[in-house]
Design a protein around this motif. Structure first.
Motif, mmCIF file in Angstrom:
data_model
loop_
_atom_site.group_PDB
_atom_site.id
_atom_site.type_symbol
_atom_site.label_atom_id
_atom_site.label_comp_id
_atom_site.label_asym_id
_atom_site.label_seq_id
_atom_site.Cartn_x
_atom_site.Cartn_y
_atom_site.Cartn_z
ATOM 1 N N ASP A 1 1.044 4.080 -3.015
ATOM 2 C CA ASP A 1 0.923 5.593 -2.590
ATOM 3 C C ASP A 1 1.890 6.376 -3.096
ATOM 4 O O ASP A 1 1.622 7.487 -3.811
ATOM 5 N N SER B 1 0.877 -1.346 -0.084
ATOM 6 C CA SER B 1 0.066 0.070 -0.002
ATOM 7 C C SER B 1 0.935 1.265 -0.019
ATOM 8 O O SER B 1 0.396 2.210 -0.284
ATOM 9 N N TYR B 2 1.969 1.189 0.657
ATOM 10 C CA TYR B 2 2.850 2.355 0.918
ATOM 11 C C TYR B 2 3.379 2.666 -0.438
ATOM 12 O O TYR B 2 3.746 3.666 -1.130
ATOM 13 N N PRO C 1 1.773 5.441 -7.873
ATOM 14 C CA PRO C 1 0.655 4.760 -8.264
ATOM 15 C C PRO C 1 0.717 4.183 -9.828
ATOM 16 O O PRO C 1 -0.093 3.371 -9.972
#
Length: 390
Positions: free
Chosen positions: A313, A309-310, A316
């Motif tokens: 972020d 997820s990092y 993208p």
């Protein structure tokens, strides 16, 4: 700090570090020139590196939880045929597995994290390890306290992968075994030497070794559960020094890779049994010696998902591929067996003929453009994990 933008600004420095390491490749547990270079760069970046066993470590931040970022530094004992202008000068050692890039990634990540140290909500520990190819470096550093003082809470590592892949790609597995266990072994066969023209006076160790080799292959074909994935490879066979002499000894060296501990235990036992009994059939003797081993590499699912997820972020546009399983092995598993860990592949591929060669091939090349991303992922994931978990 936007680590992706900063990583792009530092790209030429990352490449410069990588090419020095590539040109001066060292293999094994003892890497004096490599260690000296890593220490000098960390000092230049404002860190205080220390030796940890045969590796190098340094820390940033103060207090709170601790995340370990790891890179391996060793090359392979093999010639290089890449044709690169910065190919290894020795002619006997090659960074054909990309560890020079791993080290360069982590050096740049250390520089960026040092620049952003005041914003860190905990501690980052760096692990630059030797002898990954021998499955000795991780154990060496664990035995010398890499996971203590400060105590490591989680760990993260990357491995570059060559081939025909787009550069901006991350491959991982959050569902089970990502990389196989490994048991590297040596079989020493002892016989009785004689003149090559009088084999009846000998106990031929080459003949015994050939029969052992064939019998070991049958273990995979007939004794392993087909739903388990196991590989047994003999990569080295040495015996004799003259064409008309039957020697006294033959030596086989190989590796067993498994994705299932039940099959691993069974095959390990059967290698010993087959070796000893086959030698006895031909009136010789044989023994099995374990050179090094490492367990299966299994990512912590929650940590894996968090780090992905990092990365999304931060970038993208990154291409993500889950469910990757490799029959190769990684001694980062020594760390992953002790603390929650995540290990991912970073694509270093090419779409042209440079993408034809796999790791450990003398002609392999790795795309340096991966250095635009990997250092940023290291730094960003460490920063965000500390912020969200302290």
């Amino acid at each position: 700090m936007n680590y992706l933008e900063r990583s792009k600004q530092l790209y030429e420095k990352t490449i410069g570090n990588r090419r020095y390491l590539h040109e001066n490749a060292e293999a094994g547990l003892y890497l004096p020139k490599t260690k000296a270079f890593v220490k000098s760069k960390l000092e230049e970046y404002g860190l205080n590196p220390k030796e940890c066993g045969e590796g190098i470590t340094a820390t940033l931040g103060k207090g709170g939880k601790c995340i370990l970022l790891r890179a391996d530094m060793d090359a392979l004992s093999m010639p290089e045929e890449s044709g690169l202008e910065f190919a290894c000068k020795s002619g006997e050692t090659a960074h054909a597995c990309g560890h020079d890039l791993h080290t360069a990634y982590l050096l740049t990540a250390a520089k960026m994290l040092k620049e952003n140290e005041k914003e860190l909500k905990g501690t980052v520990k760096f692990m630059f390890q030797p002898a990954e190819e021998l499955f000795l470096g991780g154990k060496n550093m664990v035995e010398n306290g890499i996971l203590e003082n400060p105590k490591v809470d989680v760990a993260m590592g990357f491995h570059i992968i060559p081939g025909k892949f787009p550069v901006n790609m991350i491959m991982y597995n959050n569902e089970g075994t990502m990389m196989f266990s490994s048991d590297n072994f040596r079989i020493t066969v002892k016989g009785k030497g004689s003149h090559g023209a009088a084999p009846q006076h000998s106990i031929d160790p080459i003949n015994i070794a050939v029969n052992i080799y064939s019998a070991l292959q049958e273990l995979i074909a007939r004794e392993v559960d087909p739903s388990h994935a196991c590989v047994l490879t003999i990569g080295k066979f040495n015996s004799g020094s003259a064409l008309n002499v039957i020697p006294e000894k033959a030596v086989l060296e190989g590796t067993l890779r498994c994705n299932n501990n039940e099959s691993r235990d069974k095959l390990f036992r059967r290698i010993h049994e087959v070796t000893e009994r086959m030698a006895k059939v031909y009136n010789g003797k044989a023994e099995v010696e374990i050179l090094a081993n490492t367990p299966m590499l299994i990512n912590d699912k929650n940590l894996n998902d968090e780090m992905i997820s990092y990365i999304k972020d931060l970038n993208p546009d990154v291409i993500l591929q889950n469910g990757v399983v490799a029959s190769a092995s990684e001694d980062f598993a020594v760390i992953a067996n002790r603390v929650p860990s995540v290990f991912m592949y970073v694509s270093g591929g090419f779409n042209d003929d440079r993408g034809l060669y796999p790791a450990h091939n003398p002609k392999v090349q790795f795309n340096e453009e991966s250095s635009l991303y990997a250092p940023a992922y290291f730094a960003h994931c460490a920063t965000e994990w500390l912020k969200n978990n302290n």
